[in-house]
Design a protein around this motif. Structure first.
Motif, PDB file in Angstrom:
ATOM      1  N   ASP A 151       0.848  -1.193   0.000  1.00 25.72           N
ATOM      2  CA  ASP A 151       0.000   0.000   0.000  1.00 25.72           C
ATOM      3  C   ASP A 151       0.887   1.248   0.000  1.00 25.72           C
ATOM      4  O   ASP A 151       1.057   1.906   1.024  1.00 25.72           O
ATOM      5  CB  ASP A 151      -0.928  -0.012   1.228  1.00 25.72           C
ATOM      6  CG  ASP A 151      -1.969   1.098   1.166  1.00 25.72           C
ATOM      7  OD1 ASP A 151      -1.845   1.998   0.306  1.00 25.72           O
ATOM      8  OD2 ASP A 151      -2.912   1.063   1.977  1.00 25.72           O
ATOM      9  N   VAL A 153       0.546   4.230  -1.099  1.00 23.36           N
ATOM     10  CA  VAL A 153      -0.059   5.524  -0.753  1.00 23.36           C
ATOM     11  C   VAL A 153      -0.113   5.705   0.765  1.00 23.36           C
ATOM     12  O   VAL A 153       0.254   6.760   1.296  1.00 23.36           O
ATOM     13  CB  VAL A 153      -1.481   5.645  -1.350  1.00 23.36           C
ATOM     14  CG1 VAL A 153      -2.120   6.954  -0.933  1.00 23.36           C
ATOM     15  CG2 VAL A 153      -1.417   5.542  -2.870  1.00 23.36           C
ATOM     16  N   ALA A 154      -0.535   4.646   1.453  1.00 24.60           N
ATOM     17  CA  ALA A 154      -0.589   4.723   2.917  1.00 24.60           C
ATOM     18  C   ALA A 154       0.814   4.882   3.485  1.00 24.60           C
ATOM     19  O   ALA A 154       1.046   5.690   4.389  1.00 24.60           O
ATOM     20  CB  ALA A 154      -1.257   3.474   3.492  1.00 24.60           C
ATOM     21  N   LEU A 173      -5.687  -3.692   6.211  1.00 27.03           N
ATOM     22  CA  LEU A 173      -5.541  -4.450   4.966  1.00 27.03           C
ATOM     23  C   LEU A 173      -5.879  -5.927   5.183  1.00 27.03           C
ATOM     24  O   LEU A 173      -6.634  -6.526   4.409  1.00 27.03           O
ATOM     25  CB  LEU A 173      -4.105  -4.316   4.460  1.00 27.03           C
ATOM     26  CG  LEU A 173      -3.745  -5.124   3.206  1.00 27.03           C
ATOM     27  CD1 LEU A 173      -4.452  -4.539   1.991  1.00 27.03           C
ATOM     28  CD2 LEU A 173      -2.246  -5.130   2.988  1.00 27.03           C
ATOM     29  N   SER A 176      -9.834  -6.312   6.265  1.00 33.31           N
ATOM     30  CA  SER A 176     -10.861  -5.943   5.286  1.00 33.31           C
ATOM     31  C   SER A 176     -10.538  -6.450   3.885  1.00 33.31           C
ATOM     32  O   SER A 176     -11.411  -6.525   3.027  1.00 33.31           O
ATOM     33  CB  SER A 176     -11.015  -4.422   5.244  1.00 33.31           C
ATOM     34  OG  SER A 176      -9.835  -3.840   4.719  1.00 33.31           O
ATOM     35  N   LYS A 178      -8.920  -4.819   1.910  1.00 31.33           N
ATOM     36  CA  LYS A 178      -8.776  -3.622   1.065  1.00 31.33           C
ATOM     37  C   LYS A 178      -7.690  -2.724   1.638  1.00 31.33           C
ATOM     38  O   LYS A 178      -7.477  -2.681   2.846  1.00 31.33           O
ATOM     39  CB  LYS A 178     -10.102  -2.849   1.000  1.00 31.33           C
ATOM     40  CG  LYS A 178     -11.072  -3.439  -0.009  1.00 31.33           C
ATOM     41  CD  LYS A 178     -12.246  -2.499  -0.243  1.00 31.33           C
ATOM     42  CE  LYS A 178     -13.268  -2.621   0.859  1.00 31.33           C
ATOM     43  NZ  LYS A 178     -14.460  -1.810   0.653  1.00 31.33           N
ATOM     44  N   ARG A 179      -7.032  -1.989   0.755  1.00 31.41           N
ATOM     45  CA  ARG A 179      -5.952  -1.126   1.216  1.00 31.41           C
ATOM     46  C   ARG A 179      -6.481  -0.043   2.145  1.00 31.41           C
ATOM     47  O   ARG A 179      -7.548   0.511   1.925  1.00 31.41           O
ATOM     48  CB  ARG A 179      -5.246  -0.463   0.031  1.00 31.41           C
ATOM     49  CG  ARG A 179      -4.414  -1.426  -0.777  1.00 31.41           C
ATOM     50  CD  ARG A 179      -3.485  -0.668  -1.722  1.00 31.41           C
ATOM     51  NE  ARG A 179      -2.807  -1.608  -2.601  1.00 31.41           N
ATOM     52  CZ  ARG A 179      -3.223  -1.868  -3.843  1.00 31.41           C
ATOM     53  NH1 ARG A 179      -4.260  -1.245  -4.348  1.00 31.41           N
ATOM     54  NH2 ARG A 179      -2.566  -2.748  -4.579  1.00 31.41           N
ATOM     55  N   SER A 181      -5.335   2.932   2.368  1.00 32.89           N
ATOM     56  CA  SER A 181      -5.427   4.212   1.665  1.00 32.89           C
ATOM     57  C   SER A 181      -6.680   4.303   0.797  1.00 32.89           C
ATOM     58  O   SER A 181      -7.179   5.392   0.535  1.00 32.89           O
ATOM     59  CB  SER A 181      -4.184   4.427   0.811  1.00 32.89           C
ATOM     60  OG  SER A 181      -4.048   3.385  -0.122  1.00 32.89           O
ATOM     61  N   GLU A 182      -7.206   3.151   0.356  1.00 33.56           N
ATOM     62  CA  GLU A 182      -8.401   3.191  -0.498  1.00 33.56           C
ATOM     63  C   GLU A 182      -9.647   3.514   0.302  1.00 33.56           C
ATOM     64  O   GLU A 182     -10.699   3.793  -0.246  1.00 33.56           O
ATOM     65  CB  GLU A 182      -8.604   1.829  -1.176  1.00 33.56           C
ATOM     66  CG  GLU A 182      -7.673   1.601  -2.336  1.00 33.56           C
ATOM     67  CD  GLU A 182      -7.737   0.165  -2.845  1.00 33.56           C
ATOM     68  OE1 GLU A 182      -8.544  -0.617  -2.301  1.00 33.56           O
ATOM     69  OE2 GLU A 182      -6.970  -0.143  -3.756  1.00 33.56           O
ATOM     70  N   GLN A 183      -9.517   3.408   1.626  1.00 28.77           N
ATOM     71  CA  GLN A 183     -10.707   3.602   2.437  1.00 28.77           C
ATOM     72  C   GLN A 183     -10.756   4.993   3.034  1.00 28.77           C
ATOM     73  O   GLN A 183     -11.611   5.295   3.854  1.00 28.77           O
ATOM     74  CB  GLN A 183     -10.740   2.544   3.547  1.00 28.77           C
ATOM     75  CG  GLN A 183     -10.697   1.158   2.962  1.00 28.77           C
ATOM     76  CD  GLN A 183     -10.900   0.090   4.009  1.00 28.77           C
ATOM     77  OE1 GLN A 183     -11.709   0.255   4.906  1.00 28.77           O
ATOM     78  NE2 GLN A 183     -10.180  -1.008   3.888  1.00 28.77           N
ATOM     79  N   ARG A 184      -9.820   5.845   2.621  1.00 26.66           N
ATOM     80  CA  ARG A 184      -9.854   7.195   3.155  1.00 26.66           C
ATOM     81  C   ARG A 184     -10.654   8.060   2.215  1.00 26.66           C
ATOM     82  O   ARG A 184     -10.141   8.502   1.199  1.00 26.66           O
ATOM     83  CB  ARG A 184      -8.467   7.818   3.194  1.00 26.66           C
ATOM     84  CG  ARG A 184      -7.329   6.897   3.436  1.00 26.66           C
ATOM     85  CD  ARG A 184      -6.055   7.625   3.168  1.00 26.66           C
ATOM     86  NE  ARG A 184      -5.194   7.467   4.322  1.00 26.66           N
ATOM     87  CZ  ARG A 184      -4.443   8.440   4.802  1.00 26.66           C
ATOM     88  NH1 ARG A 184      -4.437   9.613   4.235  1.00 26.66           N
ATOM     89  NH2 ARG A 184      -3.698   8.244   5.848  1.00 26.66           N
ATOM     90  N   ARG A 185     -11.868   8.321   2.539  1.00 26.97           N
ATOM     91  CA  ARG A 185     -12.582   9.322   1.776  1.00 26.97           C
ATOM     92  C   ARG A 185     -13.652   9.952   2.651  1.00 26.97           C
ATOM     93  O   ARG A 185     -14.209   9.306   3.528  1.00 26.97           O
ATOM     94  CB  ARG A 185     -13.192   8.726   0.504  1.00 26.97           C
ATOM     95  CG  ARG A 185     -14.002   7.494   0.745  1.00 26.97           C
ATOM     96  CD  ARG A 185     -14.628   7.002  -0.540  1.00 26.97           C
ATOM     97  NE  ARG A 185     -15.370   5.786  -0.267  1.00 26.97           N
ATOM     98  CZ  ARG A 185     -14.829   4.566  -0.311  1.00 26.97           C
ATOM     99  NH1 ARG A 185     -13.563   4.408  -0.641  1.00 26.97           N
ATOM    100  NH2 ARG A 185     -15.560   3.506  -0.031  1.00 26.97           N
TER     101      ARG A 185
END
Length: 311
Positions: A151, A153-154, A173, A176, A178-179, A181-185
């Motif tokens: 990851d 980005v993280a 990671l 879940s 999932k990365r 960083s992909e869950q930061r929104r």
RNA sequence: GCCGAGUUAGCUCAGUUGGUAGAGCAUUCGACUGAAAAUUGAAGGGUCCACAGUUCGAGUCUGUGACUCGGCA
């Protein structure tokens, strides 16, 4: 008839001991409102004196939520707090009252104001320990290197010396799939917000903190910690890491004197205040700051709220 | 009065054979979307007790003085 707008939510922020709770109560005595506590230590019914909860008398003056709703045996998470808060805001709004969110926990306040998407996922202590152990074996630099691979980005946003956040990125990671960083929104705006902040001169606030700590001991903080430890809760207190409790525990276990415990609590509280001011900055355009010492404080704040409510 | 130890950052102290200073804590500023009162990064800050001497050069060596602490009278 126009579409129902976002529910109004008033946030009261500021450092610890700034008088947020009292201000919120006074507001609720003047206009129909209920208070939601966003204090990450007041959830727990076992903690009392050391976390400066609103007194029973205060709670008669205004309705308070999210106080004493959990146990230190089962710590709350950001996701849980967020879910409960949005539910409460809806309910309070439906009662034609203003929800007031009061707290000094920056991350929690920000999660509400920016409507972070925080999937609910139970913390896995065993997995955390395993990742920690892994890091100790291969070295935390190497662990961070591995995070760069899975990851990037993280990893770029986490200092390699910050073990805890590196571990968390792996934990998320692995659980879940999932990365991190992909869950930061941030989600869409959910509330019509107004944030008021209580502003203090540092030196005056530090003096207030020292005075409050002195009163905590007068009111029996040491006895409270002693009783909790006697009930087998020492480990939970340490795990949650709440200022005042760990230092007193060390004193009770003979690791240092009472004077030293008080000195450490003062020191750690000051550090906490400085960290809080990273979340609630004087130049933040979304915060309306009011001088806490101003005799016209209530008048000024109420005027501001009335203007906002009538919009 | 004599003997010994000491005087360096706000505090507690390092400082190698002389080359104009460091650490921890404190202070201030910053990062941080699943533990957050957690975790973490950076910066500012010193006539090195004073004066004189030796030296190209002294926190460091020599002398004198001041102050602090301990021991002995």
């Amino acid at each position: 008839m126009s579409k129902q707008p976002y529910p109004k939510l008033l946030m009261v922020v500021g450092p610890t001991a700034s008088g947020k709770s009292e201000l919120a109560i006074q507001i609720a005595e003047k206009i129909p409102a209920e208070i939601i506590s966003a204090d990450s230590r007041s959830f727990y019914r076992e903690l009392r004196i050391g976390v400066a909860k609103p007194s029973l008398q205060d709670r008669k003056r205004a309705i308070h939520h999210l106080i004493d709703v959990g146990s230190i045996d089962a710590p709350w998470s950001l996701g849980q707090f967020q879910k409960e808060t949005s539910k409460l805001v809806k309910q309070i709004s439906a009662r034609q009252k203003l929800p007031i969110l009061v707290g000094g926990t920056g991350q929690y306040m920000r999660a509400i104001s920016e409507n972070w998407e925080v999937p609910e996922l139970v913390a896995d202590e065993k997995l955390r320990n395993a990742i920690q152990h892994w890091g100790e074996c291969i070295g935390f630099n190497e662990l961070h290197e591995k995070l760069k691979v899975v990851d990037p980005v993280a990893a770029a946003g986490i200092d390699f010396r910050n073990h805890r956040r590196t571990i968390r990125a792996f934990e998320v990671l692995l659980i879940s799939g999932k990365r991190f960083s992909e869950q930061r929104r941030a989600g869409e705006a959910a509330y019509d917000l107004m944030t008021i902040g209580l502003e203090w001169n540092r030196e005056a606030l530090y003096a207030r903190v020292d005075e409050r700590i002195r009163r905590m001991f007068e009111n029996g903080l040491a006895a409270e910690v002693h009783d909790l430890a006697a009930a087998g809760k020492a480990e939970q207190m340490r795990r949650i890491g709440v200022i005042g409790y760990s230092e007193v525990l060390d004193y009770l276990e003979g690791k240092h004197s009472l004077e030293e415990a008080i000195r450490l609590i003062e020191r750690n509280t000051r550090k906490f205040i400085r960290h809080q001011s990273n979340w609630f900055k004087a130049d933040d355009p979304s915060i309306e700051w009011f001088k806490a010492n101003d005799p016209e404080l209530m008048h000024n704040v109420l005027g501001h709220i009335q203007d906002w409510l009538s919009k």
